[in-house]
Design a protein around this motif. Structure first.
Motif, PDB file in Angstrom:
ATOM      1  N   LEU A 190      -1.891 -36.491 -27.921  1.00  0.00           N
ATOM      2  CA  LEU A 190      -1.544 -37.156 -26.668  1.00  0.00           C
ATOM      3  C   LEU A 190      -0.392 -36.428 -25.973  1.00  0.00           C
ATOM      4  O   LEU A 190      -0.428 -36.219 -24.751  1.00  0.00           O
ATOM      5  N   LEU A 191       0.616 -36.030 -26.719  1.00  0.00           N
ATOM      6  CA  LEU A 191       1.722 -35.273 -26.138  1.00  0.00           C
ATOM      7  C   LEU A 191       1.255 -33.943 -25.570  1.00  0.00           C
ATOM      8  O   LEU A 191       1.694 -33.522 -24.488  1.00  0.00           O
ATOM      9  N   PHE A 192       0.366 -33.274 -26.284  1.00  0.00           N
ATOM     10  CA  PHE A 192      -0.160 -32.002 -25.802  1.00  0.00           C
ATOM     11  C   PHE A 192      -0.894 -32.182 -24.474  1.00  0.00           C
ATOM     12  O   PHE A 192      -0.708 -31.407 -23.537  1.00  0.00           O
ATOM     13  N   PHE A 193      -1.728 -33.225 -24.383  1.00  0.00           N
ATOM     14  CA  PHE A 193      -2.461 -33.465 -23.138  1.00  0.00           C
ATOM     15  C   PHE A 193      -1.530 -33.864 -22.001  1.00  0.00           C
ATOM     16  O   PHE A 193      -1.721 -33.449 -20.859  1.00  0.00           O
ATOM     17  N   ILE A 194      -0.511 -34.632 -22.295  1.00  0.00           N
ATOM     18  CA  ILE A 194       0.430 -35.038 -21.244  1.00  0.00           C
ATOM     19  C   ILE A 194       1.194 -33.831 -20.717  1.00  0.00           C
ATOM     20  O   ILE A 194       1.308 -33.632 -19.494  1.00  0.00           O
ATOM     21  N   PHE A 195       1.714 -33.001 -21.624  1.00  0.00           N
ATOM     22  CA  PHE A 195       2.468 -31.828 -21.175  1.00  0.00           C
ATOM     23  C   PHE A 195       1.569 -30.804 -20.479  1.00  0.00           C
ATOM     24  O   PHE A 195       1.976 -30.185 -19.495  1.00  0.00           O
ATOM     25  N   SER A 196       0.354 -30.647 -20.965  1.00  0.00           N
ATOM     26  CA  SER A 196      -0.559 -29.696 -20.331  1.00  0.00           C
ATOM     27  C   SER A 196      -0.957 -30.162 -18.933  1.00  0.00           C
ATOM     28  O   SER A 196      -0.975 -29.374 -17.988  1.00  0.00           O
ATOM     29  N   SER A 197      -1.266 -31.436 -18.803  1.00  0.00           N
ATOM     30  CA  SER A 197      -1.639 -31.945 -17.483  1.00  0.00           C
ATOM     31  C   SER A 197      -0.453 -31.913 -16.525  1.00  0.00           C
ATOM     32  O   SER A 197      -0.618 -31.638 -15.329  1.00  0.00           O
ATOM     33  N   THR A 198       0.751 -32.152 -17.040  1.00  0.00           N
ATOM     34  CA  THR A 198       1.939 -32.064 -16.194  1.00  0.00           C
ATOM     35  C   THR A 198       2.155 -30.633 -15.709  1.00  0.00           C
ATOM     36  O   THR A 198       2.459 -30.404 -14.529  1.00  0.00           O
ATOM     37  N   LEU A 199       1.973 -29.673 -16.595  1.00  0.00           N
ATOM     38  CA  LEU A 199       2.134 -28.274 -16.211  1.00  0.00           C
ATOM     39  C   LEU A 199       1.091 -27.857 -15.179  1.00  0.00           C
ATOM     40  O   LEU A 199       1.420 -27.207 -14.178  1.00  0.00           O
ATOM     41  N   ILE A 200      -0.143 -28.245 -15.384  1.00  0.00           N
ATOM     42  CA  ILE A 200      -1.206 -27.889 -14.441  1.00  0.00           C
ATOM     43  C   ILE A 200      -0.966 -28.561 -13.098  1.00  0.00           C
ATOM     44  O   ILE A 200      -1.093 -27.936 -12.040  1.00  0.00           O
ATOM     45  N   LEU A 201      -0.596 -29.832 -13.118  1.00  0.00           N
ATOM     46  CA  LEU A 201      -0.318 -30.552 -11.874  1.00  0.00           C
ATOM     47  C   LEU A 201       0.853 -29.930 -11.125  1.00  0.00           C
ATOM     48  O   LEU A 201       0.812 -29.756  -9.900  1.00  0.00           O
ATOM     49  N   PHE A 202       1.898 -29.560 -11.845  1.00  0.00           N
ATOM     50  CA  PHE A 202       3.076 -28.951 -11.230  1.00  0.00           C
ATOM     51  C   PHE A 202       2.730 -27.618 -10.575  1.00  0.00           C
ATOM     52  O   PHE A 202       3.142 -27.331  -9.448  1.00  0.00           O
ATOM     53  N   THR A 203       1.944 -26.783 -11.256  1.00  0.00           N
ATOM     54  CA  THR A 203       1.588 -25.481 -10.679  1.00  0.00           C
ATOM     55  C   THR A 203       0.659 -25.633  -9.482  1.00  0.00           C
ATOM     56  O   THR A 203       0.793 -24.905  -8.496  1.00  0.00           O
ATOM     57  N   VAL A 204      -0.265 -26.577  -9.525  1.00  0.00           N
ATOM     58  CA  VAL A 204      -1.169 -26.786  -8.392  1.00  0.00           C
ATOM     59  C   VAL A 204      -0.403 -27.305  -7.183  1.00  0.00           C
ATOM     60  O   VAL A 204      -0.622 -26.854  -6.052  1.00  0.00           O
ATOM     61  N   ILE A 205       0.522 -28.225  -7.413  1.00  0.00           N
ATOM     62  CA  ILE A 205       1.318 -28.752  -6.298  1.00  0.00           C
ATOM     63  C   ILE A 205       2.188 -27.651  -5.698  1.00  0.00           C
ATOM     64  O   ILE A 205       2.304 -27.532  -4.473  1.00  0.00           O
ATOM     65  N   ASN A 206       2.778 -26.807  -6.529  1.00  0.00           N
ATOM     66  CA  ASN A 206       3.601 -25.719  -6.009  1.00  0.00           C
ATOM     67  C   ASN A 206       2.761 -24.692  -5.265  1.00  0.00           C
ATOM     68  O   ASN A 206       3.237 -24.071  -4.314  1.00  0.00           O
ATOM     69  N   TYR A 207       1.527 -24.494  -5.702  1.00  0.00           N
ATOM     70  CA  TYR A 207       0.677 -23.511  -5.034  1.00  0.00           C
ATOM     71  C   TYR A 207       0.282 -23.989  -3.639  1.00  0.00           C
ATOM     72  O   TYR A 207       0.262 -23.217  -2.692  1.00  0.00           O
ATOM     73  N   TYR A 208      -0.025 -25.258  -3.492  1.00  0.00           N
ATOM     74  CA  TYR A 208      -0.488 -25.789  -2.208  1.00  0.00           C
ATOM     75  C   TYR A 208       0.612 -26.449  -1.399  1.00  0.00           C
ATOM     76  O   TYR A 208       0.339 -27.071  -0.385  1.00  0.00           O
ATOM     77  N   TYR A 209       1.856 -26.349  -1.825  1.00  0.00           N
ATOM     78  CA  TYR A 209       2.945 -27.043  -1.139  1.00  0.00           C
ATOM     79  C   TYR A 209       3.217 -26.450   0.238  1.00  0.00           C
ATOM     80  O   TYR A 209       3.273 -27.175   1.226  1.00  0.00           O
TER      81      TYR A 209
END
Length: 52
Positions: A11-30
C-alpha cells in the motif's frame, strides 16, 4: 519494534508511486507554452573579419 505486514508495504509503495506520477504529470502540464509573437524578429549578422 513492531514489523509491518506485506500489505502495508504494498500500500505504501502504491501511494508513493501514484504521488510521484501525479506530481510529475501536474508539473508537466502546469505551464502552457506561449505561442511565438506575430512580429518576426530580424536576425542581423555582422560580417566577420578574420585576421590571420
Amino acid at each position: 519494534m513492531p514489523q509491518m505486514a506485506p500489505i502495508s508495504w504494498l500500500l505504501l509503495f502504491f501511494i508513493f508511486s501514484s504521488t510521484l506520477i501525479l506530481f510529475t504529470v501536474i508539473n508537466y502540464y502546469y505551464l502552457t507554452p506561449t505561442p511565438p509573437s506575430s512580429s518576426k524578429m530580424l536576425i542581423t549578422q555582422s560580417p566577420l573579419t578574420w585576421k590571420w
